[in-house]
Scaffold this motif. Structure first.
Motif, PDB file in Angstrom:
ATOM      1  N   VAL A  72      -0.187   1.726   3.705  1.00 17.63           N
ATOM      2  CA  VAL A  72      -0.024   1.410   2.910  1.00 17.63           C
ATOM      3  C   VAL A  72       0.473  -0.020   2.197  1.00 17.63           C
ATOM      4  N   PHE A  73      -0.004  -0.930   2.139  1.00 18.51           N
ATOM      5  CA  PHE A  73       0.512  -1.984   2.006  1.00 18.51           C
ATOM      6  C   PHE A  73       1.254  -2.155   0.679  1.00 18.51           C
ATOM      7  N   LEU A  74       2.396  -2.150   0.496  1.00 18.46           N
ATOM      8  CA  LEU A  74       2.890  -1.768  -1.262  1.00 18.46           C
ATOM      9  C   LEU A  74       3.912  -2.590  -1.343  1.00 18.46           C
ATOM     10  N   THR A  75       3.730  -3.855  -1.963  1.00 19.15           N
ATOM     11  CA  THR A  75       4.277  -5.194  -2.555  1.00 19.15           C
ATOM     12  C   THR A  75       4.053  -5.120  -3.650  1.00 19.15           C
ATOM     13  N   ASN A  76       4.693  -6.007  -4.397  1.00 19.74           N
ATOM     14  CA  ASN A  76       5.435  -6.076  -5.735  1.00 19.74           C
ATOM     15  C   ASN A  76       4.955  -7.068  -6.465  1.00 19.74           C
ATOM     16  N   ALA A  77       3.570  -7.943  -5.283  1.00 13.49           N
ATOM     17  CA  ALA A  77       2.845  -9.141  -6.370  1.00 13.49           C
ATOM     18  C   ALA A  77       2.113  -9.237  -6.673  1.00 13.49           C
ATOM     19  N   SER A  83      -7.995  -7.377  -3.328  1.00 14.50           N
ATOM     20  CA  SER A  83      -9.123  -7.589  -1.849  1.00 14.50           C
ATOM     21  C   SER A  83      -8.783  -9.135  -1.613  1.00 14.50           C
ATOM     22  N   ALA A  84      -8.593  -9.968  -2.521  1.00 10.95           N
ATOM     23  CA  ALA A  84      -7.763 -10.679  -2.021  1.00 10.95           C
ATOM     24  C   ALA A  84      -6.298 -10.791  -1.130  1.00 10.95           C
ATOM     25  N   LYS A  85      -6.003  -9.605  -1.438  1.00 13.22           N
ATOM     26  CA  LYS A  85      -4.701  -9.459  -0.563  1.00 13.22           C
ATOM     27  C   LYS A  85      -5.085  -8.679   0.505  1.00 13.22           C
ATOM     28  N   ALA A  86      -6.240  -8.263   0.294  1.00 10.93           N
ATOM     29  CA  ALA A  86      -6.535  -7.592   1.645  1.00 10.93           C
ATOM     30  C   ALA A  86      -7.310  -8.184   2.713  1.00 10.93           C
ATOM     31  N   ARG A  87      -7.732  -9.379   1.820  1.00  8.82           N
ATOM     32  CA  ARG A  87      -8.459  -9.750   3.484  1.00  8.82           C
ATOM     33  C   ARG A  87      -7.115 -11.059   3.745  1.00  8.82           C
ATOM     34  N   GLU A  88      -6.099 -11.551   2.854  1.00 10.57           N
ATOM     35  CA  GLU A  88      -4.952 -12.607   3.342  1.00 10.57           C
ATOM     36  C   GLU A  88      -3.867 -11.703   4.987  1.00 10.57           C
ATOM     37  N   LEU A  89      -3.956 -10.063   4.429  1.00 10.39           N
ATOM     38  CA  LEU A  89      -3.257  -9.328   5.156  1.00 10.39           C
ATOM     39  C   LEU A  89      -4.183  -8.865   6.707  1.00 10.39           C
ATOM     40  N   SER A  90      -5.585  -8.984   6.454  1.00 12.66           N
ATOM     41  CA  SER A  90      -5.958  -9.078   7.369  1.00 12.66           C
ATOM     42  C   SER A  90      -6.313 -10.065   8.588  1.00 12.66           C
ATOM     43  N   GLN A  91      -6.364 -11.382   8.116  1.00 15.01           N
ATOM     44  CA  GLN A  91      -5.400 -12.728   8.942  1.00 15.01           C
ATOM     45  C   GLN A  91      -4.475 -12.275   9.314  1.00 15.01           C
ATOM     46  N   GLU A 100      -7.889  -0.690  -0.751  1.00 15.86           N
ATOM     47  CA  GLU A 100      -7.460   0.475  -0.742  1.00 15.86           C
ATOM     48  C   GLU A 100      -6.544   1.002  -0.405  1.00 15.86           C
ATOM     49  N   GLN A 101      -6.205   0.094   0.887  1.00 12.69           N
ATOM     50  CA  GLN A 101      -5.030   0.494   1.362  1.00 12.69           C
ATOM     51  C   GLN A 101      -3.902  -0.305   0.682  1.00 12.69           C
ATOM     52  N   ILE A 279      -2.122   7.346   1.032  1.00 10.40           N
ATOM     53  CA  ILE A 279      -1.278   8.108   2.411  1.00 10.40           C
ATOM     54  C   ILE A 279      -2.349   9.578   3.003  1.00 10.40           C
ATOM     55  N   LYS A 280      -2.196   9.962   1.877  1.00  7.32           N
ATOM     56  CA  LYS A 280      -2.882  11.482   2.166  1.00  7.32           C
ATOM     57  C   LYS A 280      -4.499  11.481   1.869  1.00  7.32           C
ATOM     58  N   GLN A 281      -5.227  10.334   1.488  1.00  7.12           N
ATOM     59  CA  GLN A 281      -6.004  10.110   1.098  1.00  7.12           C
ATOM     60  C   GLN A 281      -7.038   9.245   2.071  1.00  7.12           C
ATOM     61  N   GLN A 282      -5.795   8.586   3.115  1.00  9.37           N
ATOM     62  CA  GLN A 282      -6.630   7.864   4.260  1.00  9.37           C
ATOM     63  C   GLN A 282      -6.060   8.822   5.299  1.00  9.37           C
ATOM     64  N   ALA A 283      -5.231   9.263   5.388  1.00  5.99           N
ATOM     65  CA  ALA A 283      -5.480  10.874   6.456  1.00  5.99           C
ATOM     66  C   ALA A 283      -6.908  11.530   6.062  1.00  5.99           C
ATOM     67  N   GLU A 284      -6.873  12.472   5.252  1.00  2.79           N
ATOM     68  CA  GLU A 284      -8.001  12.762   5.065  1.00  2.79           C
ATOM     69  C   GLU A 284      -9.286  12.567   5.557  1.00  2.79           C
ATOM     70  N   LYS A 285      -9.482  11.303   5.535  1.00  2.00           N
ATOM     71  CA  LYS A 285     -10.719  10.186   5.989  1.00  2.00           C
ATOM     72  C   LYS A 285     -11.118  10.343   6.177  1.00  2.00           C
ATOM     73  N   GLN A 286     -10.021   9.639   7.775  1.00  2.00           N
ATOM     74  CA  GLN A 286      -9.807   9.763   9.161  1.00  2.00           C
ATOM     75  C   GLN A 286      -9.461  11.268   9.550  1.00  2.00           C
ATOM     76  N   GLY A 287      -9.910  12.223   9.009  1.00  2.00           N
ATOM     77  CA  GLY A 287     -10.137  13.631   9.769  1.00  2.00           C
ATOM     78  C   GLY A 287      -8.585  14.013  10.136  1.00  2.00           C
ATOM     79  N   TRP A 288      -7.355  13.595   9.529  1.00  2.00           N
ATOM     80  CA  TRP A 288      -6.176  13.892  10.858  1.00  2.00           C
ATOM     81  C   TRP A 288      -6.060  15.194   9.714  1.00  2.00           C
TER      82      TRP A 288
END
Length: 420
Positions: A72-77, A83-91, A100-101, A279-288
Protein backbone atom coordinates in the motif's frame (compact mmCIF):
# COMPACT_ATOMS: atom_id res chain seq x y z
CA UNK A 1 25.25 5.59 15.45
CA UNK A 2 25.71 5.04 11.73
CA UNK A 3 27.19 1.84 10.35
CA UNK A 4 29.08 2.97 7.27
CA UNK A 5 28.84 0.89 4.11
CA UNK A 6 25.67 -0.98 5.06
CA UNK A 7 22.34 -0.50 6.79
CA UNK A 8 22.13 1.80 9.80
CA UNK A 9 20.95 0.84 13.23
CA UNK A 10 17.74 2.12 14.73
CA UNK A 11 16.34 -0.02 17.55
CA UNK A 12 17.18 -3.37 15.93
CA UNK A 13 19.95 -5.49 14.44
CA UNK A 14 20.35 -5.07 10.67
CA UNK A 15 21.73 -7.09 7.78
CA UNK A 16 24.23 -6.07 5.12
CA UNK A 17 23.09 -5.10 1.64
CA UNK A 18 22.85 -7.93 -0.88
CA UNK A 19 22.42 -8.35 -4.63
CA UNK A 20 19.07 -7.71 -6.34
CA UNK A 21 16.50 -10.47 -5.99
CA UNK A 22 14.40 -11.39 -9.03
CA UNK A 23 11.80 -14.01 -9.80
CA UNK A 24 9.19 -15.59 -7.56
CA UNK A 25 9.76 -16.44 -3.93
CA UNK A 26 11.38 -19.73 -3.01
CA UNK A 27 8.85 -22.55 -3.07
CA UNK A 28 6.09 -20.03 -3.89
CA UNK A 29 5.64 -19.48 -0.15
CA UNK A 30 2.75 -17.04 0.39
CA UNK A 31 3.82 -13.81 2.13
CA UNK A 32 2.99 -13.24 5.77
CA UNK A 33 3.96 -9.56 5.59
CA UNK A 34 3.20 -6.40 3.66
CA UNK A 35 4.64 -2.95 3.03
CA UNK A 36 3.29 0.54 3.69
CA UNK A 37 5.36 2.93 1.58
CA UNK A 38 5.36 6.68 1.99
CA UNK A 39 5.75 8.42 -1.39
CA UNK A 40 7.38 11.87 -1.22
CA UNK A 41 10.92 11.56 0.09
CA UNK A 42 10.89 7.75 -0.18
CA UNK A 43 9.91 6.89 -3.76
CA UNK A 44 9.98 10.35 -5.34
CA UNK A 45 11.15 13.85 -4.50
CA UNK A 46 8.70 16.23 -6.05
CA UNK A 47 8.34 14.95 -9.60
CA UNK A 48 11.66 13.09 -9.69
CA UNK A 49 11.89 9.37 -8.79
CA UNK A 50 14.39 8.37 -6.09
CA UNK A 51 16.91 6.12 -7.90
CA UNK A 52 16.62 3.36 -5.29
CA UNK A 53 12.85 3.07 -5.80
CA UNK A 54 13.00 1.08 -9.03
CA UNK A 55 15.61 -1.26 -7.58
CA UNK A 56 13.34 -1.86 -4.60
CA UNK A 57 10.38 -2.74 -6.78
CA UNK A 58 12.45 -5.04 -8.97
CA UNK A 59 12.94 -7.04 -5.79
CA UNK A 60 9.26 -6.88 -4.91
CA UNK A 61 7.97 -7.93 -8.35
CA UNK A 62 8.17 -11.27 -10.15
CA UNK A 63 9.37 -11.76 -13.72
CA UNK A 64 5.97 -10.63 -15.04
CA UNK A 65 5.96 -7.39 -13.09
CA UNK A 66 3.45 -8.61 -10.48
CA UNK A 67 4.07 -7.78 -6.85
CA UNK A 68 5.00 -10.80 -4.72
CA UNK A 69 3.83 -9.21 -1.47
CA UNK A 70 0.94 -6.85 -0.68
CA UNK A 71 1.87 -3.17 -0.92
CA UNK A 72 0.00 0.00 0.00
CA UNK A 73 1.25 3.48 -0.86
CA UNK A 74 0.44 5.55 2.20
CA UNK A 75 0.90 9.24 1.47
CA UNK A 76 -0.24 12.42 3.15
CA UNK A 77 -0.66 14.04 -0.26
CA UNK A 78 -4.22 15.07 -0.91
CA UNK A 79 -4.23 17.56 -3.78
CA UNK A 80 -4.79 14.96 -6.50
CA UNK A 81 -7.06 12.06 -7.40
CA UNK A 82 -6.25 8.56 -6.28
CA UNK A 83 -6.14 7.43 -9.91
CA UNK A 84 -3.69 10.21 -10.81
CA UNK A 85 -1.36 9.27 -7.95
CA UNK A 86 -1.50 5.62 -9.10
CA UNK A 87 -0.49 6.66 -12.64
CA UNK A 88 2.34 8.79 -11.27
CA UNK A 89 3.64 5.89 -9.20
CA UNK A 90 3.33 3.46 -12.10
CA UNK A 91 5.55 5.69 -14.22
CA UNK A 92 8.08 6.27 -11.42
CA UNK A 93 8.37 2.61 -10.42
CA UNK A 94 8.08 0.89 -13.79
CA UNK A 95 5.14 -1.36 -12.88
CA UNK A 96 1.38 -1.04 -12.72
CA UNK A 97 -0.02 0.50 -9.54
CA UNK A 98 -3.79 0.43 -9.05
CA UNK A 99 -5.79 3.17 -7.31
CA UNK A 100 -6.86 0.54 -4.75
CA UNK A 101 -3.24 0.41 -3.56
CA UNK A 102 -3.10 4.16 -2.86
CA UNK A 103 -4.20 5.84 0.36
CA UNK A 104 -4.21 9.64 0.18
CA UNK A 105 -4.50 11.68 3.35
CA UNK A 106 -8.26 12.06 2.85
CA UNK A 107 -9.07 8.48 1.75
CA UNK A 108 -10.35 7.39 5.21
CA UNK A 109 -12.98 10.14 5.05
CA UNK A 110 -15.25 7.57 3.43
CA UNK A 111 -15.57 6.06 6.93
CA UNK A 112 -17.14 9.29 8.28
CA UNK A 113 -20.61 8.54 6.97
CA UNK A 114 -22.34 10.70 9.56
CA UNK A 115 -21.15 13.79 7.63
CA UNK A 116 -21.73 12.61 4.06
CA UNK A 117 -25.17 14.21 3.74
CA UNK A 118 -24.21 17.52 5.37
CA UNK A 119 -23.28 20.74 3.56
CA UNK A 120 -19.50 20.92 3.96
CA UNK A 121 -17.03 23.71 3.16
CA UNK A 122 -13.96 22.17 1.49
CA UNK A 123 -10.53 23.82 1.48
CA UNK A 124 -7.27 22.91 -0.23
CA UNK A 125 -6.06 22.79 -3.80
CA UNK A 126 -6.47 20.48 -6.73
CA UNK A 127 -9.76 18.62 -7.37
CA UNK A 128 -11.18 19.12 -3.88
CA UNK A 129 -14.80 18.80 -5.01
CA UNK A 130 -14.16 15.56 -6.88
CA UNK A 131 -12.11 14.17 -4.00
CA UNK A 132 -14.94 14.99 -1.60
CA UNK A 133 -17.52 13.31 -3.84
CA UNK A 134 -15.27 10.27 -4.30
CA UNK A 135 -15.16 9.60 -0.55
CA UNK A 136 -18.92 10.01 -0.12
CA UNK A 137 -19.74 13.69 0.45
CA UNK A 138 -22.75 14.80 -1.57
CA UNK A 139 -23.02 18.54 -0.86
CA UNK A 140 -19.81 20.56 -0.82
CA UNK A 141 -18.93 24.24 -1.18
CA UNK A 142 -15.48 25.44 -2.15
CA UNK A 143 -13.64 28.42 -0.71
CA UNK A 144 -13.90 30.12 -4.10
CA UNK A 145 -17.68 29.60 -4.24
CA UNK A 146 -18.00 31.05 -0.74
CA UNK A 147 -15.81 34.00 -1.68
CA UNK A 148 -17.92 34.66 -4.79
CA UNK A 149 -21.11 34.58 -2.72
CA UNK A 150 -19.65 36.91 -0.05
CA UNK A 151 -17.05 39.07 -1.83
CA UNK A 152 -16.74 41.50 1.08
CA UNK A 153 -15.19 38.81 3.30
CA UNK A 154 -11.88 38.58 1.44
CA UNK A 155 -10.15 41.93 1.98
CA UNK A 156 -6.39 41.27 2.32
CA UNK A 157 -5.53 41.47 -1.38
CA UNK A 158 -6.55 45.01 -2.36
CA UNK A 159 -6.55 44.15 -6.06
CA UNK A 160 -9.36 41.64 -5.49
CA UNK A 161 -11.60 43.87 -3.39
CA UNK A 162 -14.96 44.74 -5.00
CA UNK A 163 -14.96 48.13 -6.73
CA UNK A 164 -18.64 48.58 -5.92
CA UNK A 165 -20.79 47.41 -3.05
CA UNK A 166 -22.31 44.07 -4.14
CA UNK A 167 -26.00 43.24 -3.63
CA UNK A 168 -26.95 41.17 -0.57
CA UNK A 169 -26.42 37.42 -0.91
CA UNK A 170 -29.60 35.34 -0.82
CA UNK A 171 -30.28 31.63 -0.96
CA UNK A 172 -26.80 30.51 0.02
CA UNK A 173 -26.95 27.28 2.05
CA UNK A 174 -25.95 27.07 5.69
CA UNK A 175 -22.58 25.37 6.06
CA UNK A 176 -22.64 22.45 8.51
CA UNK A 177 -18.97 21.50 8.69
CA UNK A 178 -15.48 22.09 7.29
CA UNK A 179 -13.12 19.67 5.54
CA UNK A 180 -9.48 20.76 5.32
CA UNK A 181 -7.99 18.64 2.53
CA UNK A 182 -4.59 20.30 2.39
CA UNK A 183 -2.69 23.55 2.21
CA UNK A 184 -4.42 26.09 -0.08
CA UNK A 185 -2.81 28.37 -2.66
CA UNK A 186 -4.04 31.64 -1.14
CA UNK A 187 -3.58 31.15 2.58
CA UNK A 188 -4.95 34.54 3.59
CA UNK A 189 -8.25 33.93 1.80
CA UNK A 190 -8.74 30.44 3.23
CA UNK A 191 -7.74 31.49 6.76
CA UNK A 192 -10.17 34.42 6.65
CA UNK A 193 -13.16 32.55 5.20
CA UNK A 194 -12.78 29.41 7.31
CA UNK A 195 -12.59 31.57 10.43
CA UNK A 196 -15.67 33.49 9.28
CA UNK A 197 -17.62 30.25 8.86
CA UNK A 198 -16.62 29.01 12.32
CA UNK A 199 -17.40 32.34 14.00
CA UNK A 200 -20.81 32.58 12.30
CA UNK A 201 -21.98 29.01 12.79
CA UNK A 202 -21.99 28.45 9.05
CA UNK A 203 -23.79 31.69 8.07
CA UNK A 204 -21.06 34.22 7.24
CA UNK A 205 -23.62 36.70 5.93
CA UNK A 206 -25.48 36.87 9.25
CA UNK A 207 -24.87 39.20 12.17
CA UNK A 208 -24.46 37.19 15.36
CA UNK A 209 -24.33 38.60 18.87
CA UNK A 210 -22.39 35.65 20.27
CA UNK A 211 -19.76 33.41 18.76
CA UNK A 212 -21.09 29.82 18.82
CA UNK A 213 -19.01 27.32 20.76
CA UNK A 214 -18.47 24.47 20.28
CA UNK A 215 -17.98 25.51 16.69
CA UNK A 216 -18.93 23.53 13.57
CA UNK A 217 -17.27 20.13 13.05
CA UNK A 218 -13.82 20.37 11.45
CA UNK A 219 -12.24 17.39 9.68
CA UNK A 220 -8.56 17.89 8.85
CA UNK A 221 -6.40 15.76 6.57
CA UNK A 222 -2.58 15.70 6.55
CA UNK A 223 -0.91 17.14 9.64
CA UNK A 224 2.62 17.30 8.18
CA UNK A 225 4.33 20.50 9.29
CA UNK A 226 7.04 20.04 6.64
CA UNK A 227 7.69 17.98 3.53
CA UNK A 228 10.53 17.32 1.10
CA UNK A 229 10.62 18.50 -2.52
CA UNK A 230 13.41 19.17 -5.02
CA UNK A 231 14.62 22.29 -3.17
CA UNK A 232 18.04 22.22 -1.52
CA UNK A 233 16.49 23.50 1.67
CA UNK A 234 15.19 20.36 3.38
CA UNK A 235 11.71 21.40 4.44
CA UNK A 236 8.70 22.98 2.67
CA UNK A 237 5.63 24.15 4.59
CA UNK A 238 2.93 21.48 4.68
CA UNK A 239 -0.71 21.45 5.70
CA UNK A 240 0.34 21.16 9.34
CA UNK A 241 1.75 24.67 9.06
CA UNK A 242 -1.58 25.93 7.72
CA UNK A 243 -3.43 24.20 10.57
CA UNK A 244 -1.05 25.84 13.04
CA UNK A 245 -1.96 29.25 11.61
CA UNK A 246 -5.69 28.54 11.72
CA UNK A 247 -5.57 27.23 15.29
CA UNK A 248 -3.69 30.26 16.57
CA UNK A 249 -5.85 32.77 14.71
CA UNK A 250 -9.03 31.18 16.07
CA UNK A 251 -7.68 31.15 19.62
CA UNK A 252 -6.40 34.73 19.37
CA UNK A 253 -9.79 35.95 18.13
CA UNK A 254 -12.05 33.91 20.43
CA UNK A 255 -9.86 32.97 23.39
CA UNK A 256 -10.90 29.34 22.84
CA UNK A 257 -9.25 26.30 21.33
CA UNK A 258 -10.03 25.18 17.82
CA UNK A 259 -11.22 21.58 18.12
CA UNK A 260 -11.21 18.88 15.47
CA UNK A 261 -13.88 16.28 14.91
CA UNK A 262 -11.12 14.17 13.37
CA UNK A 263 -7.48 14.42 12.31
CA UNK A 264 -6.70 11.91 9.57
CA UNK A 265 -3.72 11.03 7.46
CA UNK A 266 -0.47 9.93 9.07
CA UNK A 267 0.11 9.59 12.00
CA UNK A 268 -3.55 8.94 12.94
CA UNK A 269 -4.54 5.36 13.72
CA UNK A 270 -7.63 5.48 11.50
CA UNK A 271 -5.35 5.79 8.47
CA UNK A 272 -3.42 2.69 9.48
CA UNK A 273 -6.67 0.81 10.15
CA UNK A 274 -7.60 1.51 6.55
CA UNK A 275 -4.13 0.52 5.27
CA UNK A 276 -4.31 -2.81 7.11
CA UNK A 277 -7.70 -3.46 5.52
CA UNK A 278 -6.35 -2.80 2.00
CA UNK A 279 -3.30 -5.00 2.62
CA UNK A 280 -5.58 -7.89 3.56
CA UNK A 281 -7.80 -7.23 0.55
CA UNK A 282 -4.79 -7.54 -1.76
CA UNK A 283 -3.67 -10.79 -0.16
CA UNK A 284 -7.14 -12.28 -0.56
CA UNK A 285 -7.39 -11.12 -4.16
CA UNK A 286 -4.08 -12.81 -4.98
CA UNK A 287 -5.17 -16.02 -3.29
CA UNK A 288 -2.46 -15.88 -0.63
CA UNK A 289 -3.83 -18.05 2.15
CA UNK A 290 -1.26 -17.27 4.83
CA UNK A 291 -2.51 -14.55 7.23
CA UNK A 292 -0.61 -11.26 7.11
CA UNK A 293 1.25 -11.05 10.42
CA UNK A 294 3.62 -8.10 10.01
CA UNK A 295 3.61 -4.71 8.31
CA UNK A 296 6.72 -2.73 7.40
CA UNK A 297 6.10 1.03 7.22
CA UNK A 298 8.81 2.85 5.25
CA UNK A 299 8.99 6.64 5.50
CA UNK A 300 11.25 9.69 5.62
CA UNK A 301 9.41 11.85 8.16
CA UNK A 302 9.86 10.91 11.83
CA UNK A 303 6.90 13.05 12.89
CA UNK A 304 4.36 11.40 10.57
CA UNK A 305 5.67 8.13 9.09
CA UNK A 306 7.58 6.84 12.10
CA UNK A 307 5.29 8.29 14.76
CA UNK A 308 2.25 6.81 12.99
CA UNK A 309 3.76 3.37 12.48
CA UNK A 310 4.92 3.16 16.09
CA UNK A 311 1.58 4.42 17.39
CA UNK A 312 -0.18 1.76 15.35
CA UNK A 313 2.28 -0.88 16.52
CA UNK A 314 1.36 0.00 20.10
CA UNK A 315 -2.30 -0.43 19.18
CA UNK A 316 -1.58 -3.83 17.59
CA UNK A 317 0.30 -4.95 20.69
CA UNK A 318 -2.63 -3.95 22.88
CA UNK A 319 -5.01 -5.74 20.52
CA UNK A 320 -2.93 -8.91 20.70
CA UNK A 321 -2.86 -8.73 24.48
CA UNK A 322 -6.64 -8.36 24.56
CA UNK A 323 -7.08 -11.34 22.24
CA UNK A 324 -4.74 -13.47 24.33
CA UNK A 325 -6.54 -12.44 27.51
CA UNK A 326 -9.94 -13.14 25.94
CA UNK A 327 -11.04 -9.51 26.34
CA UNK A 328 -13.64 -8.16 23.91
CA UNK A 329 -13.57 -4.50 23.01
CA UNK A 330 -16.68 -2.60 24.00
CA UNK A 331 -18.33 -0.99 20.95
CA UNK A 332 -19.79 1.70 23.21
CA UNK A 333 -16.31 3.17 23.74
CA UNK A 334 -15.52 3.43 20.04
CA UNK A 335 -15.83 6.68 18.12
CA UNK A 336 -18.34 6.79 15.23
CA UNK A 337 -15.58 6.48 12.62
CA UNK A 338 -14.02 3.54 14.50
CA UNK A 339 -17.42 1.82 14.48
CA UNK A 340 -17.57 2.26 10.71
CA UNK A 341 -14.08 0.82 10.48
CA UNK A 342 -15.07 -2.19 12.58
CA UNK A 343 -18.04 -2.74 10.26
CA UNK A 344 -15.62 -2.63 7.34
CA UNK A 345 -13.36 -5.17 9.02
CA UNK A 346 -16.03 -7.56 10.30
CA UNK A 347 -15.16 -10.21 7.69
CA UNK A 348 -11.39 -9.97 8.33
CA UNK A 349 -9.56 -11.65 11.17
CA UNK A 350 -7.20 -9.61 13.34
CA UNK A 351 -4.08 -11.33 12.05
CA UNK A 352 -1.61 -8.42 11.93
CA UNK A 353 0.59 -8.52 15.02
CA UNK A 354 3.14 -5.76 14.46
CA UNK A 355 4.03 -2.72 12.37
CA UNK A 356 7.78 -2.11 12.08
CA UNK A 357 8.94 1.45 11.31
CA UNK A 358 11.81 1.94 8.85
CA UNK A 359 13.26 5.43 8.36
CA UNK A 360 15.07 6.32 5.11
CA UNK A 361 17.55 9.17 4.56
CA UNK A 362 16.34 10.40 1.16
CA UNK A 363 13.76 12.96 2.32
CA UNK A 364 12.93 15.05 5.38
CA UNK A 365 15.23 12.99 7.58
CA UNK A 366 18.95 13.22 6.85
CA UNK A 367 21.16 10.85 8.79
CA UNK A 368 23.96 12.69 10.61
CA UNK A 369 27.12 10.60 10.60
CA UNK A 370 28.95 10.60 13.89
CA UNK A 371 27.84 11.68 17.33
CA UNK A 372 25.53 14.75 17.39
CA UNK A 373 26.61 17.79 19.36
CA UNK A 374 24.95 18.71 22.65
CA UNK A 375 23.10 21.54 20.87
CA UNK A 376 21.75 19.15 18.26
CA UNK A 377 20.70 16.68 20.95
CA UNK A 378 18.90 19.45 22.86
CA UNK A 379 17.04 20.56 19.73
CA UNK A 380 15.97 17.00 18.96
CA UNK A 381 14.64 16.59 22.50
CA UNK A 382 12.70 19.87 22.67
CA UNK A 383 11.41 20.71 19.17
CA UNK A 384 8.20 18.84 18.39
CA UNK A 385 7.08 19.07 14.77
CA UNK A 386 3.98 16.96 15.30
CA UNK A 387 0.46 18.28 15.59
CA UNK A 388 -0.74 20.05 18.72
CA UNK A 389 -3.22 17.28 19.56
CA UNK A 390 -0.64 14.48 19.48
CA UNK A 391 1.44 14.12 22.62
CA UNK A 392 5.19 14.11 22.15
CA UNK A 393 6.54 10.73 23.17
CA UNK A 394 10.22 10.48 22.11
CA UNK A 395 9.92 6.71 21.71
CA UNK A 396 7.28 7.16 19.00
CA UNK A 397 9.64 9.09 16.72
CA UNK A 398 12.45 6.55 17.15
CA UNK A 399 12.45 4.25 14.13
CA UNK A 400 12.83 0.52 14.55
CA UNK A 401 15.47 0.75 11.81
CA UNK A 402 17.29 3.50 9.91
CA UNK A 403 18.48 2.72 6.38
CA UNK A 404 19.86 4.78 3.53
CA UNK A 405 17.01 4.32 1.06
CA UNK A 406 13.91 2.31 0.18
CA UNK A 407 15.90 -0.42 -1.54
CA UNK A 408 17.77 -1.12 1.69
CA UNK A 409 14.45 -1.05 3.54
CA UNK A 410 13.07 -3.81 1.31
CA UNK A 411 16.27 -5.85 1.76
CA UNK A 412 15.93 -5.49 5.52
CA UNK A 413 12.34 -6.76 5.53
CA UNK A 414 13.27 -9.68 3.26
CA UNK A 415 16.08 -10.61 5.62
CA UNK A 416 13.81 -10.50 8.66
CA UNK A 417 11.17 -12.58 6.86
CA UNK A 418 13.71 -15.06 5.46
CA UNK A 419 12.35 -14.14 2.05
CA UNK A 420 14.11 -14.52 -1.29
Amino acid sequence: MALRGGLRAGRGLLCAAGPPVRGVCAGARPPAFGFLFDVDGVLVRGSQPVPAARRAFQRLADGNGRLRVPVVFLTNAGNCLRSAKARELSQALGLEVSPEQVILSHSPLQLFRQFHQKCMLVAGQGPVEENAHNVGFNHVITIEALRKAYPLLDMVDQSRRPKQLPPPTTGFPTIEGVILFGEPVRWETSLQLITDVLLSGGNPGAELEDVPYPHLPVLACNMDLLWMAEAKMPSRFGHGTFLLCLENIYKKVTGRELKYEALIGKPSKITYFYAEYLIKQQAEKQGWKAPIRRLYAVGDNPMSDIYGANLYNNYLSARQNQVQAGVKRSPQTASPQTKDYLDLMKDCNNSVESCESILVCTGVYRHNYGVPSKTQQCIRETVFHGHRDFCFDPSLVEASYIVQDVDEAVQLAFKKENWS
